[in-house]
Design a protein around this motif. Structure first.
Motif, mmCIF file in Angstrom:
data_model
loop_
_atom_site.group_PDB
_atom_site.id
_atom_site.type_symbol
_atom_site.label_atom_id
_atom_site.label_comp_id
_atom_site.label_asym_id
_atom_site.label_seq_id
_atom_site.Cartn_x
_atom_site.Cartn_y
_atom_site.Cartn_z
ATOM 1 N N GLY A 397 21.762 1.002 -0.978
ATOM 2 C CA GLY A 397 22.630 0.016 -0.245
ATOM 3 C C GLY A 397 22.029 -1.365 -0.872
ATOM 4 O O GLY A 397 21.163 -1.460 -1.844
ATOM 5 N N PRO A 398 22.461 -2.453 -0.255
ATOM 6 C CA PRO A 398 22.107 -4.072 -0.785
ATOM 7 C C PRO A 398 20.411 -4.283 -0.570
ATOM 8 O O PRO A 398 20.020 -5.136 -1.239
ATOM 9 N N GLY A 399 19.716 -3.394 0.466
ATOM 10 C CA GLY A 399 18.516 -3.580 0.735
ATOM 11 C C GLY A 399 18.358 -5.127 1.156
ATOM 12 O O GLY A 399 18.892 -5.630 1.676
ATOM 13 N N LEU A 400 17.034 -5.292 1.344
ATOM 14 C CA LEU A 400 16.501 -6.587 2.034
ATOM 15 C C LEU A 400 15.558 -7.340 1.395
ATOM 16 O O LEU A 400 14.639 -6.899 0.612
ATOM 17 N N GLU A 401 15.496 -8.709 1.474
ATOM 18 C CA GLU A 401 14.286 -9.478 0.779
ATOM 19 C C GLU A 401 13.217 -9.664 1.847
ATOM 20 O O GLU A 401 13.492 -9.315 2.969
ATOM 21 N N PRO A 402 12.128 -9.900 1.214
ATOM 22 C CA PRO A 402 10.867 -9.925 2.234
ATOM 23 C C PRO A 402 11.086 -10.805 3.464
ATOM 24 O O PRO A 402 10.601 -10.265 4.591
ATOM 25 N N ASP A 403 11.570 -11.797 3.415
ATOM 26 C CA ASP A 403 11.838 -12.574 4.611
ATOM 27 C C ASP A 403 12.702 -11.969 5.563
ATOM 28 O O ASP A 403 12.624 -11.937 6.910
ATOM 29 N N GLN A 404 13.702 -11.308 4.960
ATOM 30 C CA GLN A 404 14.870 -10.409 5.886
ATOM 31 C C GLN A 404 13.961 -9.168 6.287
ATOM 32 O O GLN A 404 14.389 -9.045 7.668
ATOM 33 N N ILE A 405 13.247 -8.701 5.639
ATOM 34 C CA ILE A 405 12.413 -7.644 6.260
ATOM 35 C C ILE A 405 11.534 -8.046 7.366
ATOM 36 O O ILE A 405 11.676 -7.351 8.432
ATOM 37 N N ARG A 406 10.951 -9.146 7.551
ATOM 38 C CA ARG A 406 10.187 -9.750 8.630
ATOM 39 C C ARG A 406 11.108 -9.901 9.660
ATOM 40 O O ARG A 406 10.736 -9.550 10.845
ATOM 41 N N GLU A 407 12.341 -10.403 9.501
ATOM 42 C CA GLU A 407 13.205 -10.647 10.411
ATOM 43 C C GLU A 407 13.839 -9.458 11.086
ATOM 44 O O GLU A 407 14.025 -9.304 12.427
ATOM 45 N N LEU A 442 8.560 -1.593 5.261
ATOM 46 C CA LEU A 442 9.849 -1.778 4.495
ATOM 47 C C LEU A 442 9.649 -2.479 3.220
ATOM 48 O O LEU A 442 8.862 -3.182 2.996
ATOM 49 N N SER A 443 10.318 -1.779 2.295
ATOM 50 C CA SER A 443 10.150 -2.557 0.939
ATOM 51 C C SER A 443 11.667 -2.070 0.198
ATOM 52 O O SER A 443 12.429 -1.495 0.817
ATOM 53 N N ARG A 444 11.664 -2.359 -1.093
ATOM 54 C CA ARG A 444 12.828 -2.202 -1.863
ATOM 55 C C ARG A 444 12.558 -0.950 -2.497
ATOM 56 O O ARG A 444 11.543 -0.740 -3.213
ATOM 57 N N GLY A 445 13.532 -0.101 -2.544
ATOM 58 C CA GLY A 445 13.443 1.376 -3.222
ATOM 59 C C GLY A 445 13.767 1.263 -4.694
ATOM 60 O O GLY A 445 14.340 0.404 -5.294
ATOM 61 N N THR A 446 13.668 2.456 -5.085
ATOM 62 C CA THR A 446 13.924 2.712 -6.641
ATOM 63 C C THR A 446 15.341 2.487 -6.865
ATOM 64 O O THR A 446 16.088 2.309 -8.056
ATOM 65 N N TRP A 447 16.163 2.741 -5.811
ATOM 66 C CA TRP A 447 17.686 2.881 -6.145
ATOM 67 C C TRP A 447 18.373 1.306 -5.919
ATOM 68 O O TRP A 447 19.393 1.157 -5.962
#
Length: 464
Positions: A397-407, A442-447
């Motif tokens: 999917g679109p994934g999340l940015e670091p600030d979005q992950i914290r939220e 949580l982090s951004r994956g290889t996909w």
């Protein structure tokens, strides 16, 4: 360096003690033998001196006569260090008698001050002859009559005693080394055999930790049996605590279920503004109660050594359900064989299920779940536990940015209101993981999508 093995400690102490004892014994026996050999050597010289005294007399012409036969060829061979000498003393003048081994050489004489006579009017001292031999001298003085006196000396080569003591010491040390090695082997076997019940107890504890047994089982000796009984009593007490906690959790859930259901029903008949308010608050109350009930149950279960869940069947069941609910998505599963987790099955299913549901909600086409052993040393986690399991869920999917992950990790927070959900999934996963002293990231994956990583307590696969 501190030795932690009981077997190694006992073996080290017995080895050191045996080595010191054998060295001391060897030195003592060698010294005793040396003194005995020296005493025997001196006795031999005394006997030979008496033979020489008995073989020499004053002749008719006033000279020394006699031919001592001591029965030892060394007195006839030159430079052997074995000599006999008869010399006139005082005003008596005569030709000395000497053994063929001494020939024309002379032998030094110590003064009476350096080597005094004993009560038998004999004295013993060591000198070096003309050939470099260290010889021990047995000496006495005989008064034949008023005008005739003579000094009698018999010598023996000290090297004979030294060689005898050296050969004996070599044989003794060789025998003691053999005896010491044999003793250490026997001691090691005895210690290993004596401590074998401790290995059985350790293996039984590992079987309990691995979830293969519920109590210490085995035929333990008298010394270990009280410990085994206490451990079994502790396990039984722990089991009762867990069951009591579960019962109390169930009772609490049952007592709150009806009031919350009444509030939800009443919210439907109220005015829309008031009804929505009551409904939202009741649902929040229901979520909070369930969350704290889960935490109480997990806290009670976490200290138990009996929790065990096989990873492969549990994860396959979750993926199978998700495939049925999301037929348009592709789910991949990779699980290391024989992987097991030290947690309740429903807790594993709730954490991974929330992650799979979240991934399926935002994935374009693919979701992947991987379960394998975590690195041997996972930083920041309980160092007493040797085994950890890593679970990874990622999507395209679109994934999340670091600030979005914290939220997103905040309880009840939803980043995409267009998607269904309560916003509690990730916080529930985080809470359950923390209760098991694991880690959730949580982090951004290889996909390119979101990658959720769980580190959870695992169990040993191979038990001795």
């Amino acid at each position: 360096m501190r030795i932690k093995s009981l077997t190694a400690r006992v073996l080290l102490l017995t080895t050191l003690w045996s080595a010191v004892a054998l060295v001391v014994i060897g030195l003592v026996i060698s010294n005793i033998y040396r003194k005995s050999a020296e005493r025997g050597f001196q006795d031999l010289l005394r006997a030979q001196l008496s033979s020489v005294v008995n073989s020499v007399t004053i002749g008719d012409q006033g000279g020394l006569t006699g031919n001592p036969q001591l029965g030892d060829l060394r007195f006839a061979q030159p430079k052997t260090g074995w000599y006999w000498i008869v010399e006139p003393l005082g005003t008596y003048t005569a030709t000395p008698l000497v053994s063929p081994s001494l020939g024309a050489s002379n032998l030094p004489v110590l003064s009476v001050l350096e080597a005094p006579f004993d009560k038998y009017y004999q004295r013993y001292y060591i000198v070096t002859d003309a050939f470099g031999n260290r010889v021990q001298v047995a000496e006495t003085e005989i008064q034949f009559d008023t005008d005739h006196a003579a000094r009698f000396r018999v010598t023996g080569n000290v090297a004979v005693v030294e060689d005898d003591v050296r050969n004996f010491s070599h044989s003794l040390y060789f025998a003691l080394v053999g005896f010491g090695v044999g003793s250490l082997i026997v001691n090691a076997l005895a210690i290993l055999y004596g401590l074998k019940p401790l290995d059985k107890a350790r293996a039984a504890l590992e079987r309990i930790r691995a979830g293969e047994s519920e109590r210490l089982q085995g035929d333990f000796p008298r010394e270990i049996l009280p410990l085994a009984n206490e451990v079994n009593a502790l396990i039984e007490s722990n089991r009762r605590i867990v069951e009591r906690a579960r019962m109390q959790v169930g009772n609490l859930a049952h007592s709150l279920k009806t009031p919350i259901a009444v509030l939800l029903n009443e919210s439907r008949v109220l005015e829309r503004s008031h009804g929505d308010l009551v409904k939202n608050q009741a649902e929040a109350m229901q979520g909070q109660v369930q969350s704290y009930l889960n935490r109480a149950r997990i806290a009670a279960q976490r200290e138990s050594v009996l929790a065990r869940t096989e990873a492969e069947p549990a994860l396959e069941r979750l993926v199978r359900v998700m495939r049925r609910l999301n037929s348009d998505k592709e789910f991949e599963l990779s699980v290391t064989p024989n992987l097991a987790l030290a947690m309740e099955q429903q807790d594993l299913e709730e954490t991974v299920g929330n992650l799979l549901e979240n991934a399926a909600r935002f994935a374009e086409r693919k979701v992947r779940l991987v379960a394998n052993e975590a690195p041997v040393e996972v930083k920041g986690l309980d160092p007493a536990r040797r085994h950890w399991v890593e679970l990874v869920v990622e999507d395209d999917g679109p994934g999340l940015e670091p600030d979005q992950i914290r939220e997103a990790m905040k309880r009840g927070r939803r980043l995409d209101e267009s998607k269904p959900g309560t916003g509690l999934g990730l916080s529930i996963v985080s809470e359950i993981t923390n209760e098991y002293q694991g880690r959730f990231e949580l982090s951004r994956g290889t996909w390119g999508g979101l990658r959720a990583s769980l580190i959870l307590p695992g169990l040993m696969k191979d038990v001795a």
